[in-house]
Each structure stands twice: as structure tokens, then as C-alpha cells.
Design a protein around this motif. Structure first.
Motif, PDB file in Angstrom:
ATOM      1  N   LEU A 105       0.840  -1.196   0.000  1.00 64.97           N
ATOM      2  CA  LEU A 105       0.000   0.000   0.000  1.00 64.97           C
ATOM      3  C   LEU A 105       0.879   1.251   0.000  1.00 64.97           C
ATOM      4  N   VAL A 106       1.947   1.204   0.790  1.00 64.55           N
ATOM      5  CA  VAL A 106       2.835   2.368   0.898  1.00 64.55           C
ATOM      6  C   VAL A 106       3.622   2.584  -0.400  1.00 64.55           C
ATOM      7  N   VAL A 107       4.105   1.476  -0.980  1.00 62.12           N
ATOM      8  CA  VAL A 107       4.999   1.596  -2.129  1.00 62.12           C
ATOM      9  C   VAL A 107       4.214   1.810  -3.435  1.00 62.12           C
ATOM     10  N   ILE A 108       3.116   1.097  -3.578  1.00 62.98           N
ATOM     11  CA  ILE A 108       2.355   1.155  -4.830  1.00 62.98           C
ATOM     12  C   ILE A 108       1.284   2.243  -4.779  1.00 62.98           C
ATOM     13  N   GLY A 109       0.765   2.490  -3.578  1.00 63.36           N
ATOM     14  CA  GLY A 109      -0.326   3.445  -3.412  1.00 63.36           C
ATOM     15  C   GLY A 109      -0.087   4.807  -4.059  1.00 63.36           C
ATOM     16  N   PRO A 110       1.144   5.364  -3.931  1.00 64.40           N
ATOM     17  CA  PRO A 110       1.378   6.684  -4.522  1.00 64.40           C
ATOM     18  C   PRO A 110       1.038   6.767  -6.009  1.00 64.40           C
ATOM     19  N   LEU A 111       1.015   5.614  -6.705  1.00 65.68           N
ATOM     20  CA  LEU A 111       0.619   5.644  -8.120  1.00 65.68           C
ATOM     21  C   LEU A 111      -0.776   6.235  -8.285  1.00 65.68           C
ATOM     22  N   LEU A 112      -1.599   6.110  -7.246  1.00 65.51           N
ATOM     23  CA  LEU A 112      -2.968   6.595  -7.337  1.00 65.51           C
ATOM     24  C   LEU A 112      -3.069   8.088  -7.034  1.00 65.51           C
ATOM     25  N   ILE A 113      -2.004   8.633  -6.435  1.00 63.24           N
ATOM     26  CA  ILE A 113      -2.031  10.052  -6.070  1.00 63.24           C
ATOM     27  C   ILE A 113      -1.605  10.883  -7.281  1.00 63.24           C
ATOM     28  N   SER A 114      -2.272  11.996  -7.488  1.00 61.77           N
ATOM     29  CA  SER A 114      -1.965  12.865  -8.619  1.00 61.77           C
ATOM     30  C   SER A 114      -0.469  13.179  -8.676  1.00 61.77           C
ATOM     31  N   ARG A 118       2.437  14.829  -5.976  1.00 62.59           N
ATOM     32  CA  ARG A 118       3.676  14.160  -5.601  1.00 62.59           C
ATOM     33  C   ARG A 118       4.885  15.031  -5.955  1.00 62.59           C
ATOM     34  N   PRO A 165       7.526   2.773  -8.558  1.00 62.69           N
ATOM     35  CA  PRO A 165       6.511   1.755  -8.261  1.00 62.69           C
ATOM     36  C   PRO A 165       6.221   0.816  -9.442  1.00 62.69           C
TER      37      PRO A 165
ATOM     38  N   ASP C 200      -6.650  11.656 -12.379  1.00 56.24           N
ATOM     39  CA  ASP C 200      -5.270  12.114 -12.178  1.00 56.24           C
ATOM     40  C   ASP C 200      -4.623  12.629 -13.455  1.00 56.24           C
ATOM     41  N   MET C 247      -7.785   4.419  -1.380  1.00 55.80           N
ATOM     42  CA  MET C 247      -6.823   3.338  -1.482  1.00 55.80           C
ATOM     43  C   MET C 247      -7.124   2.237  -0.468  1.00 55.80           C
TER      44      MET C 247
END
Lengths: 286, 350, 266
Positions: A105-114, A118, A165, C200, C247
């Protein structure tokens, strides 16, 4: 499902097919044509065939520099992603399922954040008054404040953060296809931990590393928002160059030529390396 | 003097005992099977010997040294996995050579030993193939060759044949036995297939819920199972309730009126009686045995399988097909067996 | 033997710090009580979150982004489900080429797509329109939807459908009662992934959005290009918090690894 096996696939995929022909092929063809149109500061776009845009992009050293920088940044980002992404994927894969879930969740999750949000974080960290500079000053690692904003290093760091990621995902997918007994088999035959990794694990995940590298390289070479924010207007890459030609200089035909070169180069690299991977590993991995 | 001795070997996962105080001695060159249903602890035992699982307590003495003090990659044991676990990215020859490389065997000798071993398992022509391009049986042989080429102190086989189809499995059983005899490697086989265990082994260790039920030669375990569990696991069997009474100096078992003398050490009171289906015979004497009615009969080529309704419940009876007439479905019959065909356990013993 | 050593865990900690640092910093700065960019060392304040309400153009862009993502991903999934069934079920000439075409937007740089759509829409009179945004977003999110639906469709045992037909169901009933429920996990996760990718998307949209119809990431991007102030950090922090909640929900529903590992294979 439908009775006629000849007509059914056409009916089922027809709508999507029409949309794609209308909205992918037509615009791309029109852009390709546009790159051969003439343009002048006062006359605007003129539908006359010319190769001057292509000639300009291919011969002018200004564009060489920008394409060279784009390539350099993409290569560095890919290399760093391999160096840090592959071990991280291996470590994640060895964790107990609960911890793996959390850290995935920590490593891959940022892919979902704009990507804008980031990159903003790195803009805050870089800069002469940013946290990185201040931390290094406090630690005594540097004497002068360091400013990574508007530098290639800054762009490479931020882009690696955005894209690593994908490398972790690709390598994880390859690791999960491995038979866990194989590691035990190598060990029972006398291999030490490092030998198992080098002789047994690594060769099997090379296709995953390569396909991860292709994804990271392609996305790094065509990245826009991150180099635009961290690199600014001074440090242009191919994508920000095309943007400027389109929305600031308004020289659309030249911008179209740049876009076509970027597209051509990337498609060639992606298709070429995929072929290579398939050919090299076909007999080992079906 | 035993070659390998497992002493009080125990493995607990959390509070659950996967293997409980297992004692076993293995002689040099012996072929031992660990047999039992899934979850009985047989694979965990093998993995502890191999070093893939840390034991909770106990020792594994190999010729006087404790294996558990040796790192798994220095134990020198050959392992064949259920999934074969071949290295998919290198050829058959490179797979087999791997263990020799790890031991620093010079190239020339390595090549020669790889060739010898591939000949032994019947794969002479396939050295340059990749594993994915081979059949299950061939992959199996590669796995065996890879484990044997290092001349392991013990060969550990983890359900090696269970991914093969029935016919191939039988062929491989014969071959495995022949190869093991010819190289003389001490072998431990883990399997849930009692036929396989009986066909291959010098001795069988029958396990259930982490505990050893019986350690015996195959024929011995079959003929004199130590418990109803063993009897049941080693083939079809009938379990009925009865009681043992003592009459004067003798003990008699009374199975629904069918009375047989039993040894004096038999427990008295309610018991369960186990009797193999091939030990039951049809008798004409109305004073003997118990009454039943043929519910169904199935022809199985070499023999007939009967299901007989009796007052003890349904019993199965197996008769050799010797050409003689057999009872029809719906026919009333009388069933009897001898006093030596019984296994008697006090009720609730297992 | 199968545990990560101390060195591995140290590496892992550094990696996680690298991944989280910029995200944490954005969220921290958003709570500053000061009027300039700074860490909230003297106490937390929500003033910059409240300040968002004074910028209706950001709120409007947020609303438009939600609509755009919902519409384009719904249309994309509507196109992807039949196409995936055709690809998974039938062998026909051009099948491979068609699959490649549908997945091609993954390979085409978004900056190129942006330029192509800008040229195309200006020629057909859709420049700066919401319809143009929807059409372009359908194209970029369809591959994500298609891959997940395709994976689900390949997973179905076709004999189950044959069983339904043998029991008297017609094609439509078979689809609605048997096929659709079986591929539903793929359809839902495909829609979600499409929605997120649309929401996004910034690189392509920046070319075709107009000041009156634009998305939140584009507006944020254009603002940041001129000026970085605490306002953009509070907007970004809001986005990050919403994504984090989403998430965790996704992880509970589908398992994030399956969502991504399923889509990482091409």
C-alpha cells in the motif's frame, strides 16, 4: 454467446473499434500531416507541404541538447529504478502476507495520487531553503545551501520517485511466478544465500526487470508534469518543449514534428525491446 | 548402529504440534517411507531434515553428528520436490551440474558425472533441453538426477510421483526402486499413497496428526496393523463393534453372535474389530459366521467386490476371481473369518 | 532462511522514507499557520484548507474532474466489456491487431495524445469543450478497463455458459445471469482504475482544457508553474487524503496488489 461466430466478435468489438479509429488513428494521422505544414509568425499555419520543421528539429543543436537531456534523464531514472526497485520488490516478496499488504500500500499506493501533488512535495524538499538543503547543512554534509530545483538531478530524483513503483510491480509479478521450491532446491544442492539469488532468482526475473525498465524508460522519456515543475522553463525536455511550441510560441507544425519524433522513438524502443525480450526468453519461458 | 536417527523430533506452529516427538532410526541404504494423510506431519518432518523448516526441538543424528547444527546448504542431502523445482532458465545438463559446481568439482569430472547420472535415469539424449519443454515424467527424472549426482548422504523424496498419471507413476515406482537399489543411497520418501509406500519401501512410518502410528515392514503393517487407523489407511477394511468376554481361562470375542477365541491379552468389554475384506469368506454352515444379504457386487477383473448388508452394518468383501460361482445381488449369504484375521482394539482406543 | 536480514530491512526503511517523504511534506506544510511555505512548527492550523473555499475556480475544477472521470470511465467500461468478450472468446482475423490498438494509448506518450487531440478538436470544432475532454479521456482510460475485464473474461470456464444455454437460457439471459456476474470483479475494478486514471490525468488534459472547462490537476499544475504557496499544499493534501481513503477502501475490496499486479502484466 451469439450464434454466428463470424459476426459476433465484430458486433461486440465494433463500438470500441469505431471510437478508436475515430479518436486515436485520425488525430495521430492529422498530427503527422500537421508536422509537414508551413508556419509563419504572422501567417500562422499554412497547408503547404514542407519538410522544414523536420529539418529544423533534426539539424538544430538546440533540439539536440533537449533530446539528449531527455534521453539522459530517462536512462538515469531507469537505472536508479532498477537498482532500488528490484531489491525492494524482493524484500516485499519475502515479507509475511500482513506486512507485505501494508507496505505494498505504501509503495504502490502513490501511483494513485496525482503526479502534480507528488511532484509538489519534491519542489518543497528541494530549493535552497528546502528541507533537504537544511538537513544537509545541519548534518554538516555540505557548507553551502544546495538547490536541486531547476537541476537535472532534481528532475531525476522526482521522476524516479514517481516511476519506481512500476518497476516494483513488474519485478513483484515476476517473483510471484517463481516456484518457491526452486530456492530450496538450490540451497539443498549447496548454494549459499547470495549464490541462490545470483544464479537462480535473478536470471528468472530478468524478463520482469526488462519489462519494468521499458515501462519506466518510456514514461520517463515522455514525462511532462514533473520536469515542468522541477525543471521549470529553463530545463526543457522533449515533452515540455512540445508544450511550449504549441501553447506559447504557437508553432504547431514544429510542435507536431517534435511529438512525432518522440512517439516514433518510444514506439521503436518499446516494440524493439519487447521483441528482444520475447526472442531471448522464448525457449525458457513460454 | 543406525545411520540416521531422529530423536524426539518436534515442530510446533504456534500452539499446534505439526510433528510430535518423532523417533526413527534408519539403516544405511534403507528405503523408508513416511506415509499418512495430508497434515499428518510427514512433509514437515522431511523439511526439517532438509533444513527448510527449523525444528522446535529434537535432534537428527547422521552418523553421530547433529544435522541441525549444519547449515542447510552444507548438509549434502539430495531433495526431489513434488513440483520438481527445476531451474527453468538453464538446460537439463546445467540443472544437474549445479550441485557439483557448488562443490567445486572440476569441469571435466562434472561433465562426466552429469552424463553418467543422466544415463542412469534414462535421459541420455536430452541434456541440452530446457525443462519447460519436457514431459512431467522427464522433468521428474531430471530432478532425480540432480539430487543423485551429488552423491547425497540421504535422498529425500517429497511426493515425487504425485503429479504423474497412474500408468507413468507405476513405471516410475519400479524404476525408482531399481535406481535406489543400484546406487544404494539411503532414501526417505514422503507420500500419501499407501500403494506407493508399500511397493517401494523397506519400512513404512505411518503418521497421523503429527504422531507415529506404526513403523513396520509393509507386509507386517498390512497384516498386523497397530491400530484401526493404520488398517484403514493401508487399504480397505471393515470396522465393527463387538465385545470380548472371558469364559473360564479363555477370552472369546462375540461379534453379533459369531464367537471366536482370541489371545488372553485382549482387552475385555466392548471393542472394535477390524477385518480385511479379502479375509472374509462365504460359508454354507448355518451355525457359523454372521448372516447377510448381497447389496451389490462389482466385477473388478482380478476379483469381485461385494457390499453385504448385515446386522453389524454394511461390510465389504473381496473375492479372488478364480472362475467359481459367486453370490448374486439380493442373495442371502453367511460370512465368516478366522481368529487370526482380526485386529481387536478396546473401544475408544484410537 | 526466508526472512529479510537487517541489511534488507534497513534498505526497505530507506526506500519507504524516500517514497513517503514528499507526500508527508506536502501534508505537513498544508497545516502551517503562517502565510508562507513553512513546516507547522508552532502549531497546526486549518487556515489554508479554509482558504480553498475562497477559490471557486478550484472547487469548480474539482467538480468537473469528478464528472469527467465518472462519465469517461463508465463509457470506457461500456465499450471494454463487449470488446473484451470478443477478444477472449473468439479467434478472428485481426484479433491481435485490434487488441494492440485498444492497448496502444498506454504506449503513446500522453503529451503526443494531447497534441493530437488539440489538433483534431480544433479541426472539428470541439476545442475547449467538455465533450472533447470526455472523448479524449475515454481513450486514455479504456486500456486500463479493458485489461482487467479481459483478465476476468479469460478466467471464466466457458462450459458454465454452455450449461446455462443447455438449461434453456438465450444469449442475453446467459450474459446477464451468468457471464456478467462472473466478470463483475473485473468490471468494477476496471472502472475504478479507469476513474482514478482519468481523475489524475494532467499531461494530455493540459493541452485540450480551456480556462472555462478544466480539471483540478491541470488547474493545480498551471497554478504551481507560476507560484508555489501554502494554498496548493492544502489542495494537494486534500487530494492525497482522499486518495488514501480510496486506497484503503480499494485494498479491502479487491486487494491493491491484485488490482495492480493484474494490470502490470501486459
Amino acid at each position: 454467446m451469439t450464434t454466428n461466430p463470424k459476426l459476433a466478435p465484430l458486433l461486440l468489438s465494433g463500438p470500441a473499434l469505431l471510437v478508436f479509429i475515430g479518436l486515436v488513428l485520425a488525430p495521430l494521422v492529422m498530427t503527422a500531416l500537421l508536422s509537414f505544414y508551413d508556419w509563419g509568425q504572422y501567417k500562422g499555419i499554412v497547408a503547404e507541404f514542407t519538410i522544414k520543421n523536420w529539418h529544423e528539429v533534426i539539424t538544430d543543436e538546440y533540439y539536440y541538447e533537449i533530446f539528449g537531456r531527455t534521453l539522459r534523464i530517462a536512462l538515469f531514472v531507469t537505472a536508479i529504478s532498477v537498482v532500488i526497485g528490484v531489491p525492494e520488490a524482493y524484500i516485499l516478496n519475502r515479507m509475511s502476507p500482513q506486512w507485505r499488504g501494508v507496505f505494498l500500500l505504501v509503495v504502490i499506493g502513490p501511483l494513485l495520487i496525482s503526479v502534480v501533488a507528488r511532484t509538489l512535495g519534491w519542489a518543497l524538499l528541494f530549493g535552497s531553503t528546502g528541507l533537504i538543503s537544511q538537513a544537509l547543512l545541519t548534518l554538516g554534509a555540505v557548507r553551502e545551501p544546495i538547490d536541486l530545483m531547476f537541476t537535472e538531478s532534481g528532475v531525476v530524483i522526482a521522476l524516479t520517485h514517481v516511476l519506481v513503483p512500476f518497476m516494483v510491480l513488474a519485478v513483484m509479478a515476476a517473483l510471484q511466478r517463481l516456484n518457491p521450491d526452486v530456492e530450496n532446491a538450490a540451497m539443498s544442492l549447496g548454494a549459499s544465500g547470495f549464490t541462490v539469488w545470483r544464479r537462480v532468482i535473478l536470471p528468472q526475473i530478468v524478463p520482469g526487470i526488462l519489462s519494468g525498465s521499458v515501462i519506466v524508460f518510456a514514461l520517463a522519456a515522455s514525462a511532462f508534469a514533473t520536469p515542468a515543475i522541477i525543471g521549470g522553463r529553463r530545463l526543457k525536455v522533449a515533452a515540455t518543449l512540445a508544450y511550449d511550441e504549441f501553447l506559447n510560441t504557437l508553432n504547431w507544425p514544429l510542435g507536431a514534428a517534435i511529438a512525432m519524433i518522440l512517439l516514433g522513438a518510444l514506439v521503436a524502443i518499446i516494440v524493439g525491446s519487447n521483441r528482444l525480450i520475447e526472442r531471448r526468453y522464448a525457449q525458457v519461458f513460454e | 548402529m543406525s545411520y540416521l536417527a531422529l530423536e524426539r523430533l518436534t515442530k510446533a506452529y504456534g500452539g499446534v504440534l505439526a510433528v510430535e516427538a518423532l523417533d526413527l532410526t534408519v539403516a544405511r541404504g534403507e528405503f523408508i517411507s513416511l506415509l499418512g494423510p495430508s497434515g499428518c506431519g510427514k512433509t514437515t518432518t522431511l523439511q526439517m531434515i532438509a533444513g527448510f523448516v527449523e525444528p522446535t526441538s529434537g535432534r537428527a543424528m547422521l552418523e553421530g553428528t547433529d544435522l541441525f547444527g549444519v547449515r542447510p546448504n552444507k548438509r549434502g542431502l539430495g531433495v526431489v520436490f513434488q513440483s520438481y523445482a527445476l531451474f527453468p532458465h538453464v538446460t537439463v545438463a546445467e540443472n544437474v551440474a549445479f550441485g557439483l559446481e557448488m562443490r567445486g568439482v572440476p569441469r571435466a569430472e562434472r561433465e562426466q558425472r552429469v552424463k553418467q547420472t543422466l544415463d542412469l535415469v534414462g535421459l541420455s539424449g536430452l541434456a541440452d533441453r530446457y525443462p519447460r519443454r519436457m514431459s512431467g515424467g522427464q522433468q521428474q527424472r531430471v530432478a532425480l538426477a540432480r539430487a543423485l549426482v551429488i552423491q547425497p548422504a540421504i535422498l529425500l523424496l517429497d511426493e515425487p510421483l504425485s503429479n504423474l498419471d497412474a500408468k507413468l507413476r507405476e513405471e516410475m515406482q519400479t524404476e525408482l526402486r531399481t535406481i535406489q537399489r543400484s546406487v544404494g543411497t539411503t532414501t526417505i520418501l514422503v507420500t500419501h499413497d499407501q500403494g506407493e509406500a508399500m511397493a517401494l519401501s523397506d519400512r513404512i512410518v505411518i503418521m497421523n496428526k503429527g504422531r507415529v502410528e506404526q513403523i513396520a515392514r509393509p507386509d507386517e503393517a498390512y497384516a498386523r496393523p497397530a491400530s484401526a487407523f493404520v488398517a484403514n489407511f493401508l487399504g480397505k477394511t471393515n470396522v465393527v463393534s463387538a465385545k470380548v468376554v472371558s469364559e473360564g481361562s479363555r477370552h472369546i470375542v462375540d461379534i453379533a453372535g459369531f464367537r471366536l477365541p482370541v489371545p488372553d491379552r485382549s482387552p475385555t468389554g466392548p471393542v472394535t474389530v477390524t477385518v480385511r475384506p479379502e479375509r472374509i469368506t462365504f460359508v454354507d454352515d448355518p451355525a457359523l459366521g454372521i448372516r447377510g444379504c448381497v447389496h451389490s457386487r462389482v466385477f473388478q477383473g482380478t476379483h469381485w467386490l461385494f457390499h453385504i448388508e448385515t446386522e453389524l452394518g454394511a461390510l465389504i468383501v473381496l473375492r479372488q476371481n478364480d472362475g467359481a460361482a459367486v453370490p448374486l445381488e439380493g442373495e442371502n449369504v453367511r460370512l465368516a473369518w478366522g481368529e487370526n484375521d482380526l485386529l481387536i482394539e478396546a473401544l475408544g482406543a484410537s | 532462511m526466508r526472512h529479510n536480514g537487517a541489511l534488507a530491512l534497513a534498505f526497505h526503511a530507506t526506500f519507504v522514507t524516500f517514497i513517503l517523504a514528499p507526500i508527508v511534506v506536502v501534508c505537513a506544510v498544508a497545516f502551517t499557520p503562517e502565510g508562507y511555505l513553512s513546516l507547522p512548527t508552532k502549531g497546526f492550523s486549518l487556515r489554508w484548507f479554509k482558504a480553498i473555499l475562497n477559490y471557486p475556480e478550484f472547487l469548480r475544477a474539482f467538480r468537473d474532474s469528478l464528472w469527467l472521470a465518472a462519465l469517461s470511465s463508465t463509457i470506457a467500461i461500456g465499450l471494454a466489456v463487449p470488446a473484451a468478450l470478443a477478444i477472449a472468446r473468439y479467434r478472428f482475423p485481426g484479433r491481435e491487431a485490434m487488441t494492440a490498438l485498444f492497448l496502444s494509448p498506454l504506449m503513446i506518450p500522453h503529451v503526443v495524445l494531447g497534441i493530437a487531440f488539440l489538433r483534431f478538436f480544433s479541426q472539428i470544432g470541439l476545442s475547449g469543450s467538455f465533450l472533447g475532454l470526455i472523448l479524449s479521456h475515454i481513450i486514455v482510460v479504456l486500456p486500463f478497463a479493458l485489461r482487467l475485464v479481459l483478465a476476468a473474461s479469460y478466467g471464466i470456464d466457458q462450459r458454465i455458459e454452455h450449461a446455462a444455454i443447455s438449461l434453456g437460457a438465450n444469449s442475453f439471459v446467459t450474459f446477464r445471469r451468468v457471464t456478467l456476474p462472473l466478470i463483475m470483479p473485473g468490471v468494477v475494478s476496471g472502472w475504478v482504475l479507469a476513474f482514478i486514471n482519468s481523475f489524475d490525468e494532467v499531461t494530455m488534459t493540459v493541452f485540450i482544457a480551456s480556462p472555462s472547462t478544466t480539471t483540478l490537476p491541470v488547474r493545480l499544475f498551471l497554478y504551481i508553474q507560476d507560484n508555489i504557496d501554502p494554498l496548493v499544499t492544502s489542495i494537494s493534501a486534500s487530494l492525497i487524503l482522499m486518495t488514501a481513503v480510496l486506497m484503503i477502501v480499494l485494498d479491502r475490496l479487491f486487494g491493491l496488489d491484485r488490482l495492480f499486479l493484474g494490470s502490470a502484466k501486459s
